[in-house]
Scaffold this motif. Sequence first.
Motif, mmCIF file in Angstrom:
data_model
loop_
_atom_site.group_PDB
_atom_site.id
_atom_site.type_symbol
_atom_site.label_atom_id
_atom_site.label_comp_id
_atom_site.label_asym_id
_atom_site.label_seq_id
_atom_site.Cartn_x
_atom_site.Cartn_y
_atom_site.Cartn_z
ATOM 1 N N PHE A 263 -40.333 -64.355 33.106
ATOM 2 C CA PHE A 263 -39.678 -64.512 34.414
ATOM 3 C C PHE A 263 -39.167 -63.146 34.862
ATOM 4 N N VAL A 264 -40.003 -62.452 35.603
ATOM 5 C CA VAL A 264 -39.725 -61.069 35.993
ATOM 6 C C VAL A 264 -38.750 -61.049 37.164
ATOM 7 N N ASN A 265 -37.754 -60.214 37.049
ATOM 8 C CA ASN A 265 -36.747 -60.140 38.102
ATOM 9 C C ASN A 265 -37.200 -59.206 39.227
ATOM 10 N N LYS A 266 -38.321 -59.583 39.864
ATOM 11 C CA LYS A 266 -38.861 -58.776 40.961
ATOM 12 C C LYS A 266 -39.392 -59.699 42.041
ATOM 13 N N PRO A 267 -39.317 -59.261 43.297
ATOM 14 C CA PRO A 267 -39.874 -60.106 44.353
ATOM 15 C C PRO A 267 -41.396 -60.155 44.276
ATOM 16 N N GLY A 268 -41.959 -61.321 44.533
ATOM 17 C CA GLY A 268 -43.412 -61.478 44.551
ATOM 18 C C GLY A 268 -43.917 -61.680 45.974
#
Length: 334
Positions: A263-268
Amino acid sequence: MIFLSKNLRKILFMAGIFTFGISCRQHPQTAAQNESAARVAVPEFNADSAYHYTAAQVAFGPRVPNTAAHRACGTYLATELRRFGAEVTEQETTLRTYDRQSIQAKNIIASFRPEQKNRVLLCAHWDSRPFADRDSNPANHRTAIDGANDGAGACGVLLEIARQVGLRQPAVGIDLLLFDAEDWGTAEFDRKNYGSTGWCLGSEYWARNPHRPGYTARYGILLDMVSAPNAQFYKESISVQYAGNIVKKVWEAAQVLGYDAFFVNKPGAAIEDDHVSVIRYRNIPCIDIIQYDPDSSAGFGKYWHTRDDNMSLVSTETLKATGQTVMYVIYNEK
Ligand code: AHN
Ligand code: ZN
């Protein structure tokens, strides 16, 4: 004198409230005790079990609407969900695809504690794509995909969650929605004639015609392509826009559990998927947990919509990260 003593009493009274207030906060438990009291026991998500449910779907063959494999898999999913104790609705309808095929579609809805007003919905699509239109071999373009990652894996996770919920219910009522006909969107080879349409037909039908009139839930979580080895889930932007608090809650849960590599803490990107139907036609905030790979051309991995989307793309580690994170969220709801 009276004036002074009145004030003094007032001061003493206020001081009493103040010290009582502080003692209230300090007295009952230590910080560690408080933490363990706040932590709800969340059942263990069994990834081997989710893997088994994934393999069982793939073993029917591609679950393309109007085929025997599709019908048999639909029966399998509904039967398993009933076995876990859910009230199951098989919502059948005829839909029309972008290429003017008439298909018999079936959304499968499994409800636990249907009388409970406070509900969370979990969803995924169970059909597989009729076209491997991104396959490196053009001879495969008009053949169906296994959809192990794109379809079966997410349903495998939901079946395992259903089994666990049947064994021990969380405080909220749970609805699982297995949508049909998500993946009959315009084939690459038809793009010039049709543009990009035809995705998410089953979820649109359900959202416009819910299995129970006026159906609602607090929020929804869609799983899509949640099984590939080392998958990364970025914060899909429609989810952030319409259900930002749920995105936050889910990504924080993953972090607590040590799954922040998934769960990457970056906007997709903004992805047109079944959650859009749920938001648009039912007005339920819904997020999409979907693999995103900014380095692949379509954004979903180089195997997306190819014949390589087979059981080799199902990792128990990824199933576990997804399933345990969703379970943490639903068991912590009040
Ligand atoms: C689009 O490609 C427009 N949406 C992705 C929806 C999808 C297809 N999910 C799985 N397969
Ligand atoms: Zn697909």
